[in-house]
Design an enzyme around this catalytic site. Structure first.
Site, short mmCIF file in Angstrom:
data_model
loop_
_atom_site.label_atom_id
_atom_site.label_comp_id
_atom_site.label_asym_id
_atom_site.label_seq_id
_atom_site.Cartn_x
_atom_site.Cartn_y
_atom_site.Cartn_z
N ASP A 98 43.67 40.29 39.57
CA ASP A 98 42.93 39.72 38.46
C ASP A 98 42.72 40.81 37.41
O ASP A 98 42.38 41.94 37.75
CB ASP A 98 41.57 39.22 38.96
N ASP A 201 42.19 37.10 33.00
CA ASP A 201 40.93 36.35 32.94
C ASP A 201 40.43 36.16 31.50
O ASP A 201 40.44 37.11 30.71
CB ASP A 201 39.89 37.16 33.72
N GLU A 258 44.68 32.81 32.02
CA GLU A 258 43.68 31.75 32.00
C GLU A 258 43.43 31.47 30.51
O GLU A 258 42.62 32.13 29.89
CB GLU A 258 42.39 32.21 32.68
N HIS A 330 38.93 28.95 42.02
CA HIS A 330 37.58 29.41 42.40
C HIS A 330 36.50 29.00 41.39
O HIS A 330 35.33 29.26 41.61
CB HIS A 330 37.59 30.92 42.55
N ASP A 331 36.90 28.41 40.26
CA ASP A 331 35.93 27.97 39.26
C ASP A 331 35.74 26.46 39.27
O ASP A 331 35.05 25.92 38.40
CB ASP A 331 36.42 28.35 37.85
#
Ligand code: GLC
Ligand code: CA
Length: 564
Positions: A98, A201, A258, A330-331
């Site tokens: 990440d 991210d 993302e 994970h969100d």
């Protein structure tokens, strides 16, 4: 479109804190990941993305980094990480980390120095700004996790620092060339170590609307969503191109962004042959639930709307590049809970969902636990929740007049912690996740839903996912599955997924030229006629029977078949 090394692969996201604990402290770690590589290999996984394991106070679960060059001791040390790289290499697997560079942690030495000397050189790595003459914050943007994006720099009269996320995540100032240089150096350091690339991210946030102006308030708090400023911020592409050219670009490393809020017509700039990134996630089905009002105002949607949302993305992407296709991360809540109605949350329904994800054009990107059909948690108290975003959304729901019970239902449906409960390996103690006390409560259904049970059952969801991965790599089908055009039919039929995947070139002898993918996302049978002959070979079926007579087909409830 240029062909890239990763196109035919299967990727898998690991949420490290909840994947596998190796030392009994209740927190997943890198040695735990290493111990599960053979399992991932058996699932057909080639690329793993690990959510942040850098040094972090963990206010936002590692998305607040205080040292970009070190692992947090809860996850292990650099030797563990190097061992992970070796062990993945042995198995022909790739590791993606990440990259969180829109912001860092307030504990990062650079921010600490900036606080100590608010007008000194380090403050230029952040957004330090004078407030309005009346002593209030520079503008009225609401942070993603609630409250103003501005907090006062301690000890100053009217100087504020910007944080689009929590106040412990100060935004880094990309306008400062020295900041950019430091970020690139850090990225290259990791790539040199042997990383295959990055999942990047919150990257659209690195460019801010330059006047930091107020927008009309959209909630009672007098603040407004960041979406307004994002839609006006211009020039983010220059930052992306610069980053690419200095880091992953020349090395052909993999970079998946993302990226929300992409402006009309800009998709080719993001993912074309000379795009800023290798790929982006397709968030189209997730975006259907975005609302300014908060989680308790989340709109419902039908199977048909779900279908049409990602069909539209497929069409948009077709000539430009490759999406990373997801149903959860994970969100987000669990895909099986979100995209299947209760009566469809069976093994058949989950396998059907898997078919509709794997058979799109693009790369399937699994999230841990998806492959065994993990579902949402039911939260009966806010104390069971760890996530900052959930705690804020719960408060917002209460402030808007929902009862405690209603607000708990909202977070049970939407909480990011749904995806963060520990991985369910066995029906034994703590689901085989830890010998100690898990950092976040397990989903109580682990006795029924776990890897060990499904591994032993040829008809399990897990073994169906394995079959889908094999299909993607099978020499007879790979070209069609990976590169075939996406051609939908029968869109007038509600809750029916029906599309061809057609090879662009003539298929050599022994290879499949076209596949037909069918899925019935409803609790009743569905009959229809297709517009082509053939497709009489069943390549994969989530039920035992299949009814086809010439061009006439009937699917059972939640049935999914792939035909050649
Ligand atoms: C991304 C991450 C999310 C995190 C946020 C701030 O959206 O996926 O988990 O909270 O960025 O870094
Ligand atoms: Ca541990």
């Amino acid at each position: 479109m240029k062909r890239e090394w990763w196109h035919g692969k299967v990727a898998y996201q690991i949420y490290p804190k909840s994947f596998q604990d190796s030392n009994g402290d209740g927190i997943g770690d890198v040695p735990g990941i290493i111990s599960r590589l053979d399992y991932l290999k058996s699932l057909g996984v080639d690329i793993i993305w690990i959510s942040p394991i850098y040094q972090s106070p963990c206010v936002d679960q590692g998305y607040d980094i205080s040292d970009y060059y070190a692992l947090d001791p809860i996850f292990g040390d650099m030797d563990d990480f190097k061992r992970l790289l070796e062990e993945t290499k042995k198995r022909d697997m790739h590791v993606v980390m990440d990259l969180v560079v829109n912001h860092c942690s307030d504990q990062h030495p650079l921010f600490q120095k900036a606080l100590a000397d608010p007008y000194g050189p380090e403050s230029k790595f952040f957004y330090f700004m004078e407030g309005k003459p009346d002593g209030t914050a520079p503008c009225n943007w609401r942070s993603y996790f609630g409250g103003s994006v501005w907090d006062k720099v301690p000890g100053t009269e009217n100087l504020w620092y910007l944080h689009l996320f929590t106040k412990e995540q100060p935004d880094l100032n990309w306008e400062n060339p020295e900041l950019r240089e430091r970020v690139y150096k850090m990225m290259n350091w990791w790539l040199d170590l042997g990383l295959a690339g990055f999942r990047i991210d919150a990257i659209v946030n690195i460019k801010k609307e330059s006047n930091f102006k107020d927008y009309p308030a959209d909630r009672a708090d007098g603040l407004c969503t960041i979406d307004y400023e994002l839609s006006e911020a211009a020039g983010v592409g220059e930052f992306f191109a610069d980053m690419r050219d200095h880091t992953y670009g020349p090395r052909h490393a993999f970079a998946v962004a993302e990226a929300f809020n992409i402006k009309e017509g800009e998709l080719p700039d993001y993912v074309g042959d000379n795009g800023y990134f290798s790929s982006i996630f397709d968030f189209s089905t997730e975006i259907m639930q975005h609302t300014a009002g908060g989680w308790h105002t989340t709109p419902k949607f039908s199977a048909t709307q779900y279908r049409d949302a990602w069909y539209a993305s497929q069409a948009e992407m077709a000539d430009h590049g490759f999406y990373c296709n997801i149903i959860e991360n994970h969100d987000e809540p669990r895909g099986a809970s979100r995209y299947l109605p209760l009566e469809g949350q069976t093994d058949a329904g989950k396998k059907m969902l898997a078919v509709t994800m794997y058979m799109r054009r693009g790369m399937p990107f699994l999230y841990q636990g998806q492959e065994i059909g993990m579902v949402n948690q039911t939260f009966t108290s806010i104390d069971q929740v760890d996530d900052v975003n959930t705690i804020d959304s719960y408060q917002v729901a209460l402030q808007d007049g929902l009862s405690e019970k209603e607000a708990l239902q909202v977070i049970s449906d939407r909480s990011r912690d749904n995806a963060r409960t520990p991985m369910q390996w066995t029906d034994g103690k703590n689901a085989g996740f830890t010998e100690g006390t898990p950092w976040l409560g397990l989903n109580e259904n682990y006795k029924e839903i776990n890897v060990a049970a499904q591994d032993a059952d040829p008809d399990s969801v897990l073994n169906f996912y394995r079959a889908l991965s094999r299909l993607r790599k099978d020499a007879r089908f790979a070209e069609t599955v990976v590169y075939g055009d996406f051609a939908p039919i029968l869109q007038e039929k509600d809750a029916l997924f029906a599309f061809y995947r057609d090879r662009q070139d003539p298929a050599p002898e022994g290879e499949c030229a076209s596949l037909l993918v069918l899925a019935n996302a409803q609790n009743k049978p569905c009959s229809f006629g297709i517009d082509r002959d053939g497709y009489d070979e069943v390549v994969l079926n989530n039920l035992k029977e299949f009814a086809k007579d010439g061009r006439q087909i009937t699917l059972q409830p939640w049935q999914a078949v792939i035909l050649c």
